[in-house]
Every structure is written in C-alpha cells, then in structure tokens.
Design an enzyme around this catalytic site. Structure first.
Site, PDB file in Angstrom:
ATOM      1  N   LYS A   1       0.830  -1.210   0.000  1.00 39.30           N
ATOM      2  CA  LYS A   1       0.000   0.000   0.000  1.00 39.30           C
ATOM      3  C   LYS A   1       0.865   1.261   0.000  1.00 39.30           C
ATOM      4  CE  LYS A   1      -4.410  -1.395   1.927  1.00 39.30           C
ATOM      5  NZ  LYS A   1      -5.411  -1.129   2.969  1.00 39.30           N
TER       6      LYS A   1
ATOM      7  N   CYS B   1      -1.230 -11.230  -7.633  1.00 39.75           N
ATOM      8  CA  CYS B   1      -0.187 -11.061  -6.620  1.00 39.75           C
ATOM      9  C   CYS B   1       0.138  -9.574  -6.663  1.00 39.75           C
ATOM     10  CB  CYS B   1       1.009 -11.946  -6.902  1.00 39.75           C
ATOM     11  SG  CYS B   1       1.552 -11.983  -8.619  1.00 39.75           S
ATOM     12  N   SER B   2       1.362  -9.192  -6.988  1.00 44.61           N
ATOM     13  CA  SER B   2       1.626  -7.769  -7.135  1.00 44.61           C
ATOM     14  C   SER B   2       1.422  -7.356  -8.591  1.00 44.61           C
ATOM     15  CB  SER B   2       3.039  -7.440  -6.665  1.00 44.61           C
ATOM     16  OG  SER B   2       3.149  -7.736  -5.280  1.00 44.61           O
ATOM     17  N   ASP B   3       2.294  -7.877  -9.461  1.00 42.42           N
ATOM     18  CA  ASP B   3       2.148  -7.527 -10.866  1.00 42.42           C
ATOM     19  C   ASP B   3       1.361  -8.563 -11.642  1.00 42.42           C
ATOM     20  OD1 ASP B   3       3.466  -5.123 -10.690  1.00 42.42           O
ATOM     21  OD2 ASP B   3       5.435  -6.048 -10.934  1.00 42.42           O
TER      22      ASP B   3
ATOM     23  N   ASP C   1       4.086 -13.557 -11.833  1.00 40.16           N
ATOM     24  CA  ASP C   1       4.870 -14.644 -11.248  1.00 40.16           C
ATOM     25  C   ASP C   1       3.975 -15.640 -10.500  1.00 40.16           C
ATOM     26  OD1 ASP C   1       7.471 -13.860 -12.066  1.00 40.16           O
ATOM     27  OD2 ASP C   1       7.396 -12.230 -10.613  1.00 40.16           O
ATOM     28  N   ARG C   2       3.643 -15.284  -9.269  1.00 43.60           N
ATOM     29  CA  ARG C   2       2.811 -16.184  -8.465  1.00 43.60           C
ATOM     30  C   ARG C   2       1.447 -16.400  -9.104  1.00 43.60           C
ATOM     31  NH1 ARG C   2       4.528 -13.039  -3.022  1.00 43.60           N
ATOM     32  NH2 ARG C   2       4.798 -11.399  -4.560  1.00 43.60           N
TER      33      ARG C   2
END
Lengths: 742, 557
Positions: B252, B338-340, B343-344
C-alpha cells in the site's frame, strides 16, 4: 433431549452431527435386543461383554451407532448400518472385519473427557469411565467410540473389559490361538503350505544345503531339545563340528550355518560364549572358539570374518524408543493434528531416528554382503544368537539370493532365520503385555522395513508386493498364528502339548501365518503379487529376456551331482580396481578429503551400480538420504487426510497389472488356437480382478471408499517457519525498472 | 537447413574435476552454443555436453593443482558446478575460460543469443501449438457473458498482455481503459479459464492501486461485479491474493494493495501466503548447497527442511488447490493476483487449470498452458533467468518457472496416470529454459521469438510420453498437499549424482509389456487368419490333430 434411563456419563448434546440424530434413538429394552447384533465369532471365541448403543465416530461430522463388544480374541464394533459389498475394503480379512481389533493389536487407549485426552494405563482403571474412548492400533487404525449413550453399567463393563483384556498382562495360554485350536480339531492348515519350507525337519535343511551347494551337515543332536531349548531340533553346522562340540556348551559358541554363497563363502551365526574372568575357563573357551573357527575355515576354504554385535550396535531399547516416537506421527485422530504435524514434518521424522536405524541396518547388511562377495565367510555373533543375528542374516540373504525374493522363498527365509532360528517373538512383540517392557523391540518390523526399502528401490526383483509386506507386518499382531507367537520352537512344542492326549491328537496344531487362505480368499491374495516382478528367464528361447545377466546365481537342482568349483567372486576385481583408481588419484584442494574418503560400502555400491542390473543377482540398497523413504502404505493408509483420491502409486501398479493380465489372456488365446483346444486356466490373478472401484485411492486396498469425501483436503494450519528470510520477504518483488534486453 | 555451430575454441589436455569420479583428462571444445568435453582415453565414453546458457557465472578458482595450471568453476543454473583446470598458456594469451565468459554471456558483450543463429527446421511447427482463438473456442468462448476484445491489438492497453482478451460482455472497451488505470501495469482482470458446466471462471490480474489512502475505483468495483454476475450459479466472488497479507499491506505504501471487502461487496479476499521472488531464490540457493555435489551422510531430512523449498512448493500447490476447489466444488468464480500478476499469479492459474482441465495434462495442452498463462501473459523469463547476462546476482532472478514445473512434477507423482507426458518432458522443458537453443523462453513477453522447443518436442514425441496415461480428462485432480506426499524431485535436483540415479523400472517394464502385447496381438491375428483358412479347407483334419498338454506360460518377459 435425549434421555437414556439412569446414570451419569451421558452426553447431553453430542458435539458432532451423526447419521442418526440423538432424538431419533428411543431406547426401550426390547428394541435394544432387537437391534443389537452379534459379532461374527471364530471357533473358540467367546464374548466377555458388550454395550449398546455405542457411537463410532468417523471424522468430525459423521458417526455410526452400533454394538461394541469385547471377546477373548478381539474388540468388535457391529454397525447398525449394513455394509454393502461396494463399501467394504478390498482387502477384507476373514478373521477380522473392518471394525474388529485383535486384542494384541491394541497399541494405546485414551479416554477423552471434555476434549482432553488421557492415556489409560492397564491396572489403574477405577470405577469411572470416560465418555469417549480412543483406541490406537498397532496397524495404525484409530477408533473413536462414544460410550455416553449406552447404559452406565454396560459402558463401565465394556470399558473395563477392553482395558483389562488388551492392556493388562496375561498368560501365554490366554492367547486366542489356544482356544481356537481346541475347537478346530485338525486344521488342514500347517500340514502343508505350498512351497514354503518350514525348516522343521532334517530333509528341509538337507534340501537347503543342496540348493546352495553347501558342504555343511545337518545336526540332529538336539532332537527333543535334549541339548538346548533355545536351538531348534535340527540345524546345519560345518562338517568338522561334532555332536560333542554342540553338547559342550549347550550349543553356544557353535557356528550355525545360514547360507552359502556360490563363490564358496558362507554365512553363519553363533551365540557368544559368556565372558569369564577365571583363566582356566577362558582358556578352554578360547580353544573351543579357535576350533570352531577352524571348522568354518576348513569347511569353506576361505578366511573367516566375525561380526560381533554384543558391543552395543543398534541397542534394542533404542530401536523401541525410536519406533515409539516414529509411530506417534501416524496415529492421528483429527485433522488439526494432521496439519499441525505437517509443519515440521521432515525434522520431526528425522528426530525419531527410525529412518536412520533402517539406514544403519541396511549399511551393516551391505558390509556383510561385501565380505561374502570378497570370499570371506562371515560369522554373526551375539549373546544368544537371536535378534540382530536374525535380522542381518535374513537381510543379507534377501540381497544375495533371488530365491528369497520370491514369495515362497521369503516365507521360507522367515521360517529359517526367525521362527526356527529362535527369534523371541513373544517377548519382542510383547504379546502378553508384560509390565517390564525392556525386552520389547520392533526387530522383525525393522527387517520388513529394510526389505520394503529394497523393494521400492528394485521393484522388479521381488515377487511380492508392498501390500504383502504390510499384511505380514499386520499379521504379527494377530494372536492366532504359531509363526509369531513364541520365543522358540521348544516353547511352542511345550505349550501346544496336550495334557490329556486323545486318540486323535497329541498336541494342538496352531496354524501358520503362511496359510494365507485363513485370512484372505484367493482373490484378495492376488494383491500380494508384484506385477513388476521379472521372472527368472526360462530356457525357452522365445520367452527369454533380451538382456544377458552376468552375475546370475545358477542353482542346481537338489539332486544334481556335479559340484562346480567355486567361481571367482564378481565384485572383488571391481573393488580392487576402484581402490587402485582412488589411491592413484592426486587429491588436491579440488576435492575435499572427506568427499573422497568413501566408506567401503559406498565404494561397493558404486561399483555394483556400474554393472548392468540383474534382478536375479545381487541387489544393493542406495543408502543416501533421499533414497530412504517412509513406508507410506503402511503408515498412511488409514489417515483420511492423506488419501490421494484417484491417485497414488497403486494406480501405476493397477495399470501394469491390467496389462500383464491382458498379455496373459492373449497367450491363452494363442495357446488355444495353436492347439485348437481349450487351454487350461493358467490365468494369473493380479489385482486387475478388482474392477469395482473405478477410481482407486492411494490407500487401496486398505481403507474403504465410504469414508472418503470428494472434496479436497485443504491445509488448515500452514504455520510457516520462514523467520530467517524475513528481510527478503519484505523486499518488493517485482522490479518495475527491469531492463528488457530484447 | 542447419547452420553448424561454429567451433570457437578447442583445447587439449584439460582436466575436468568431477566431484563424483575425480579428475578426468580430456579435450575441451567450446562453440557459440555449447561446451563439450571428452575424455582422452579412447575406451571411455565420458562426455560433458553443456549449453553455455546454463552457466550462471564463471569464477577463477584459487589454489592450483600444480604449478602453471589455472582453474575455473562454472556455476550452473541447473544445480551443478563444473570445475576445470588446464595449463596456463605460456604465451600469455587469454585463457580459454575468458573466451567462455564472452560466449556464455553474449548479452553482456553485445552479442546475440544463440537461438537467433540457430536454424534447425523441424517437421512440426511450434508456432501452431497455441492459437488463442481456438483455445477459447474449445472452452466455448466467447459466449453471452464473455466477449473477446481487441482493445490490446497493438499493446496499447497493456504491453505485457496478449492481443486477445476475454472480458465480461457488458463492460465496454471504454470502461476497460479506466479499470486499467486502477490495476498495476494496466493488467486488468481477464478470463483464463471457464468451467464447462457451472460457468465459474478463473480470472487473473495484478494488484489494485489502492495505495496508503485506500483509493477506490467505481469502474474496478463494477468490473468485478460483472465477473461475478457472469456466473449465475454463485452470488459470491473469491479474490485470491497470492501474497502473505503482510506483504500485501506493505504494498500500500507503494501505491498498490488489495481489494477491501467494503468496496467489493460479495467478494471474499483470501491471502495465500506465497512468498516473493527473493525468498524463492534464496531457498533454491540453499537447496543447491544441500544436494550438490554430495549429500551429507546424516541429517538429510532436516537439511532439506532448512531450505524451505518443499514448504514453498506446498504453499503454491495449496493455493492452487483452494482455487480449484472454489471453482469446481463451490461453483464460484475466482480472481487471482499477486503484485504484478506475472509470477505467483501465473503459477496459481496454470496449476489450478491443470487440476481442473484434463486437456492441459496432454503434451499439447500443456504447451498451450505454458504459452497462454506464462508466455502471452508476460512472465518475465529474461528477467527471472537472466539469459546470457553475466550479472548473476541480479535481484530479479528467481526460480518462479522452475517451481511451477516442480509443482507439476509433484502432481504427476500423485497422479501417475493422469498426465500424457513423462518426467523427461518436464526436465527437457527446464533444460531448454536455460539452454538458449530455442527462443521460447528468451524474452519478457511473447513476441517474435520462435517456438522451436515445441517443434523439437513434438517431433520426438515418443520420448516424452507417459505409457501409463489414461485419458481421464473429466476428472478434477485434488492433490494432497501434505509434506507426507511431497518429495524432493531427485530426478532433477540430484540428477548429477550418479549414486542417486535409481532405476525407473516401472515405465521401462511397462513399455516392455506394451511391446509384448503388440507382438502377441499380431501373432493371435495371424493364427486367427490361419485357422479360418484351415477350417475352410478341411474340418476332418482337425479332429485328428494331436492334443498337447498345456504348459503354464510365463507372464513376464
């Protein structure tokens, strides 16, 4: 709300949802007797006590009502629900049903009150009984019985009965085998079990000596146990050992023949002579030992190596302790516990030391195999020629001799080295629940564990399956078979002798475990066959395997007359070369000195590994950490959380098995057409005959389908232990300014 | 036409210092693609054949064997190190390994990666493996609830997304642009998979740009509502955030974050606690320490545990399992990020789809899965692997794809008959992840690079097939994600150790049995024909034919 007459201990509100809600059970006396079912009783079996209704909990949300009773053979729960064919476990046992626990199979009992588990100790039970009973079995089943719906008197009685009969010391004559055999006059069993050599007669030993081309002789000086009660009536010794030698120290110090290698070396075991201070005696002992060693040398024409296990190698108490810790990880009664123990799973298992014991054991056996391969005869020695001697002599033979990797061969081996060989099954398994448990030790299980490791590393070398090994390990705790019930042959013969022999019999005939038809019907026994087993190629050229085994033992038929000169051992040369290579190498900083200091067994394994694999020759275990595994079938089969629905290695086995059956069919068909007639039914049965479960689970053939849910098991407590990487964990992952190269 | 790899260096009398076999003298040849070492002795077949792409770094090793010798350690991405020594060139020219350095890291030396020079032609065209519209059509898409948009035709909406995107039918392209501004890297929620019966969907995206002040986006909220509404079976939407909640909160401060349940009604947010690329990289480093070159005699299990590698595998599989369960059993649509989201998220969507859809368990289906969830959705292969880049300590490198393949291997272990491909197929993919022979995994997003890996595999299909495969495509696989059933992939991580080369007898046995069956079938057919012709000629002869006793036949050959 439910009211069950008088009495305390009732649960006002059950903490689970069951098939039958408590409101539905209206108990009247008449109804009880109508609903109460009798267990299937074996001959000689009597019911001690029973209670109804008892709720058997199956997971947190399920339960079945029924009758719980305790007999002189088992604890039995008879469900009100009738079991349909489909839901019954594929591997159904004729003696013990799905909800039956042989008394000697009980491992631990816990009382549960207010969500608290308390270990019940035999002899310390008072008037009170817990509302819930948790029974852990030696075959890793876990039962939960809720007693609070039964009448207080019945509940108390069943609780005390179960504790008394399964957790308190008893006499040998109380073993169920005796009651059973008094009823069953002449069991057709034990008379003749096809192909398994019992080693109870002179002829058995002679044939075995011939088979391995040994020049030892059968000693019958101990007929009727006149010399020793520890020794069997017949055994084999080097030719130069006289009856007088055997009598001298009641068989102690005498090398007992186990097995002969095709290269001429042989394996013996021996009870050590006691240590004495008195010079006179010790001199006599020394002379005797030398004489015996010479006898072995003379016999085998090879140097002798002695393995003395008296010096505290693998102490029995350690084994027991280690196994106690290990098994606790598989006796799981709720999902939370399952996932909690999953968190530090690997280190927890390591800390029990059980896998390490297996590794040590296989390593020692490899050492002995190496000695034999290098043409040294080996004498295994321990105080009373039992325990570790049995373990290593049998393990070495499994590795060296393909015959012992067939089912009849394996059973014969257990007869030779363990049963007749005088392993104290009664004490080591603590069948009688003796208070002083020092003598208890899971040696035989350790043997099976080691064989399982070999099986999973070299499956095509074994005729039997892992299911077979699991069933053997379970059968140890069924007190009906003479095989695992006694400390010695002498004890068996004494205990079974009838006080008042009648015209029909002089002694009780206690069945042998190898008569599998007592426990399983033929269809189930098909599961004991390993579909991957590569049979020894026959002379028929059309059917011969493409590869040419180079290190194959050629056993002549027992009556073959010509005795070829011992062959030069195969591995000698190989290890010599390796040694040369290693010593000739310049060892710099490149290779850690420790890395190159290979142990003898490691070198041996590596040189063996470089040779083309022959499943009918020597097999050696890989001892590196990743190669030693947990016997998942035995330990996980009853844990619902661990079942892979529609998966598991059993699926592979089924596929192979199906294909093998198909080939068999084709062959039959061909035969039929070729001879234009009906071929005899030569069809071999594998577990392809089990068509019912369209989707198998990894617990096949043990747990039944009924207990499975089709929803996946989601881990509940994934407590992570990644503290050490916290600084990395906080780092931002995706670098927005990453440089694109292309 | 094949352009032969150029011989660049050829040095005699080099010592390969093998941790298992000791010192081996031989000849070293280095081309622009590979390093080739052959033992001098004629009778020995010892050969090392290593694509330069696997080399992570080259170190000059201290302490020479004897005077005048130099030595190098080639630290490889495929869990091994290669040590070589050779005589110092007396003329003081550059060492052979300085040349290797240049060839192994072409990117750092402004050279081209080998795949661009490779010209092998295969009978199968790898480009044909993945046709997005055919794949969506297979799933019955577009349909009345989901439409295909060409808004990203020239990558103007999102440069890490594919051209063809599946979005809720009632959201116009204009709204998509506004949603994109609220999602990291403009990676808006788009459909990856739809359940053929319940219409529950697997949707992937990146994190919402909530920021420290808890910013909201009406468009994004409406968009997620539309995803939920597209599935009539459920009035709920599950949002799976792959990260540990701590990390999601920490994001955040950088403008990112996660969906608050206040803003997104009927949505339930679940954190899957999968760690970031740095934790995974560290874990693999530790794993290599434990397994290479030698395994310590004792404490194997606790050493393995200390790497946490299998714990991470467990978490990823557990996450995918929860997703598959929600979609299959709960009939609920799921949104994964995930974030972008490259990946995950890619790990989770592709694993969940493997569990849910049997098509992806076939050789071609798996290729489609990698194409779709990894390549076209912008997994940063170049960044995570660092092809041809000498900067080995780059913090962007991470074994994300390796973990995915490891998870797939775990699934094949638990369901030995459910996958059309075998272990060798997975190892081959991983080997070519580093080899730079094929362009498949070379870049950060699917673009012009070749698909020759699939061409290669599909031209040698026989080697990659699992003989035990049963097409149970309609079954959903629920693996048991307990440590009791997770195993270290010895066949990959410890494959260089000859002691651990245990036989894989089952597949071998099975193949032999298959051959035997084929042979027998042929014989039976021949006999049948013979019988028919014979019975036609005479029926009286048969009665006179001698009967022979039947000898038991052997089952195994």
């Amino acid at each position: 709300m439910l009211s069950l007459g008088s009495g305390g201990g009732k649960a006002a509100k059950p903490s689970f949802i069951s098939y039958v809600t408590p409101e539905e059970i209206k108990i009247k006396d008449g109804e009880i007797s109508r609903k109460q079912k009798q267990p299937d009783l074996q001959p000689g079996e009597v019911i001690f006590c029973s209670a109804y209704p008892v709720l058997k909990c199956e997971g947190p949300q399920r339960g079945v009502y029924g009758t719980l009773c305790c007999t002189n053979f088992k604890i039995s729960f008879i469900s009100e629900e009738s079991l349909s064919e489909e839901t019954a476990p594929p591997l159904s046992n004729k003696l013990l049903g799905e909800n039956d626990i042989a008394l000697s199979c009980v491992d631990q009992i816990y009382g549960v009150r207010d969500e608290k588990k308390k270990l019940i100790i035999g002899g310390q039970v008072k008037n009170k009984y817990p509302p819930k009973l948790l029974i852990y079995c030696k075959d890793f089943r876990v039962f939960q019985f809720c007693l609070s719906y039964a009448k207080e008197e019945e509940a108390k009685k069943i609780f005390q009965g179960i504790v008394h009969h399964s957790l308190e010391p008893k006499s040998l004559k109380c073993a169920f085998a005796f009651s059973y055999c008094e009823e069953v006059l002449s069991p057709e069993v034990s008379k003749k079990i096809p192909a398994t050599v019992m080693f109870e007669s002179k002829d058995n030993w002679k044939l075995e000596l011939n088979r391995t081309r040994s020049s030892c002789k059968v000693a019958h000086v101990n007929e009727n146990y006149v010399v020793s009660e520890r020794l069997p009536q017949y055994f084999a010794v080097p030719f130069a050992v006289s009856d007088e030698d055997i009598r001298k120290f009641k068989g102690q110090g005498v090398p007992l023949w186990c097995w002969s290698h095709s290269n001429g070396s042989a394996l013996f075991k021996m009870s050590a002579l006691p240590n004495v201070q008195d010079d006179g005696t010790s001199q006599v002992y020394q002379m005797f030992v030398d004489r015996m060693t010479n006898a072995v040398c003379q016999n085998q024409m090879y140097p002798v190596k002695t393995q003395d296990f008296s010096s505290g190698f693998l102490p029995l108490a350690d084994l027991q302790q280690s196994y106690n810790k290990f098994k606790q990880f598989f006796l799981i009664d709720n999902t939370a516990e399952f996932w909690l123990s999953d968190v530090k799973w690997f280190s927890s298992i390591e800390n029990t030391g059980w896998l390490e014991k297996i590794q040590e054991c296989l390593n020692k056996a490899t050492e002995i195999v190496l000695s034999l391969e290098e043409e040294n005869s080996c004498v295994l020695m321990i105080e009373d020629c039992s325990d570790l001697c049995c373990l290593f002599s049998s393990l070495v033979q499994v590795m060296l001799d393909p015959y012992y990797r067939t089912t009849p061969g394996f059973q014969s081996l257990i007869q030779k080295e363990w049963v007749v060989g005088g392993h104290s099954f009664l004490d080591r398994c603590n069948h009688l629940y003796q208070k002083e448990k020092e003598s208890q030790s899971p040696l035989f299980l350790l043997f099976l564990e080691c064989v399982w490791q070999l099986l999973q590393q070299h499956a095509p070398a074994f005729q039997f399956s892992e299911t077979y090994l699991t069933v053997v390990s379970d059968s140890v705790h069924i007190p009906l078979f003479s095989t695992f019930l006694f400390n010695s042959q002498h004890q068996r013969d004494t205990a079974t002798k009838l006080e008042y022999p009648d015209s029909q019999r002089h002694s009780l005939m206690i069945p042998s475990v190898w008569d599998w038809s007592l426990q399983f019907d033929w269809k189930v026994q098909a599961l004991f066959t390993n579909p991957l087993y590569v049979e020894k190629p026959k002379q028929d050229k059309a059917l011969r395997k493409p590869y040419r085994p180079k290190h194959q033992r050629q056993f002549s038929l027992p009556n073959s007359s010509s005795k070829p000169s011992p062959r030069k051992s195969f591995f000698k040369e190989e290890t010599d070369n390796l040694k040369k290579m290693l010593s000739g190498m310049r060892i710099g900083k490149w290779i850690n000195a420790t890395e190159m200091q290979l142990s003898a067994t490691r070198q041996f394994y590596e040189s063996w590994q470089r040779k083309p694999l022959d499943y009918h020759g020597l097999i050696l275990p890989c001892l590196d950490g990743p190669a030693i595994k947990i016997w998942l079938q035995r330990y996980l089969r009853w844990i619902p959380e661990a079942q892979i629905f529609g998966g598991g290695s059993v699926l592979t086995m089924k596929k192979v098995s199906d294909l093998a059956a198909e080939i068999e069919d084709l062959k039959n068909e061909m035969e039929k057409m070729a001879h234009n007639m009906h071929a005899g039914n030569t069809k071999k049965l594998f577990f392809s005959s089990f068509h019912a479960p369209t989707r198998l689970s990894s617990s096949f053939p043990f747990a039944s389908l009924r207990t499975w849910s089709t929803r996946p098991v989601i881990p509940t407590s994934i407590v992570q232990s990644l503290g050490s990487v916290s600084n990395l964990a906080e780092k931002e992952d995706e670098d927005t300014e990453g440089v694109e190269v292309f | 036409g094949k352009e032969p790899p150029r011989h660049t260096v050829n040095v005699k009398d080099v010592t390969y210092i093998c941790p298992f076999m000791g010192m081996i003298r031989g000849t070293l040849t280095v081309t622009n693609y590979r390093l080739f070492f052959k033992r001098v002795e004629k009778d020995s077949a010892f050969v090392l054949d290593v694509p330069l792409g696997v080399i992570s770094r080259i170190e000059k090793a201290g302490g020479a064997l004897s005077r005048g010798e130099v030595s190098y350690v080639l630290v490889c991405k495929d869990i091994r190190n290669l040590k070589f020594a050779h005589k110092q060139d007396t003329q003081g020219r550059t060492s052979v390994f300085e040349t290797v350095m240049k060839l192994a890291f072409p990117v750092s030396h402004n050279l081209q990666v080998f795949a661009y020079e490779y010209g092998q032609i295969y009978p199968e065209n790898g480009w044909k493996v993945y046709d997005p519209s055919a794949e969506y059509k297979r799933m019955g898409l577009p349909n009345e609830s989901w439409r295909m948009t060409r808004i990203n035709e020239h990558y103007e909406l999102c440069d890490t997304y594919p051209v063809m995107l599946l979005v809720p039918a009632n959201i116009p392209d204009e709204d998509l642009k506004r949603v994109a501004t609220f999602r990291a890297k403009n990676r808006i929620p788009v459909l990856s998979w739809i359940h053929p019966e319940s219409q529950a969907t697997v949707v992937r995206c990146s994190q919402p740009m909530v920021g420290a002040n808890g910013k909201r986006s009406k468009d994004d909220e409406k968009y997620l509502q539309a995803i939920m509404d597209a599935n009539a079976q459920s009035h709920k939407l599950f949002i799976f955030d792959a990260r540990p909640s701590v990390n999601a909160v920490a994001n955040k401060t950088k403008g990112g974050g996660f969906e608050s349940e206040d803003a997104y009604q009927n949505a339930e947010l679940v954190f899957l606690d999968i760690h970031n690329i740095h934790v995974m990289r560290e874990s693999l480093r530790k794993l290599k320490e434990v397994v290479y070159p030698n395994i310590e005699e004792s404490h194997w299990l606790s050493n393995l545990e200390s790497t946490h590698w299998l714990e991470h595998i467990k978490l990823i599989l557990a996450g995918a399992l929860r997703i598959a369960d929600k979609v299959e059993s709960g009939k609920t649509s799921v949104v994964i990020h995930c974030s972008d989201g490259w990946d995950r998220t890619a790990q989770l969507t592709s694993l969940a789809m493997l569990m849910l859809d049997g098509h992806y368990r076939t050789v071609r289906g798996f290729q489609v899965l990698i194409e779709k969830e990894w390549l076209t959705f912008g997994h940063r292969f170049q960044m995570r692997i660092g092809h041809g880049d000498k900067n080995h300590s780059d913090a962007d490198r991470s074994p994300v794809f390796l973990q995915f393949i490891d998870c797939v291997w775990q699934l094949t272990r638990q369901f030995p008959a459910a996958f059309e491909f075998n272990e060798f197929f997975l190892i081959t993919i991983l080997d070519h992840l580093y080899s730079c022979l094929f362009g498949t995994f070379l870049c950060n997003r699917a673009a012009k690079e070749d698909r020759f890996l699939w061409s290669y595999i599909n031209s040698h299909l026989e080697e990659f097939l699992n003989p035990l495969y049963v097409n149970y495509s309609h079954h959903v696989l629920y693996p048991v994600v307990s440590m009791r059933h997770l195993e270290l992939w010895v066949g990959y991580y410890i494959r260089w150790n000859p002691r651990m080369r245990l036989q894989e007898p089952i597949h071998h046995c099975y193949k032999e049995l298959l051959l035997k069956r084929a042979e027998l079938k042929k014989k039976v057919e021949e006999l049948q024909r013979e019988l028919i012709s014979r019975s036609a000629s005479s029926s009286s002869e048969r009665a006179a034919s001698p009967t022979r006793s039947v000898t038991p036949v052997q089952t195994f050959v």
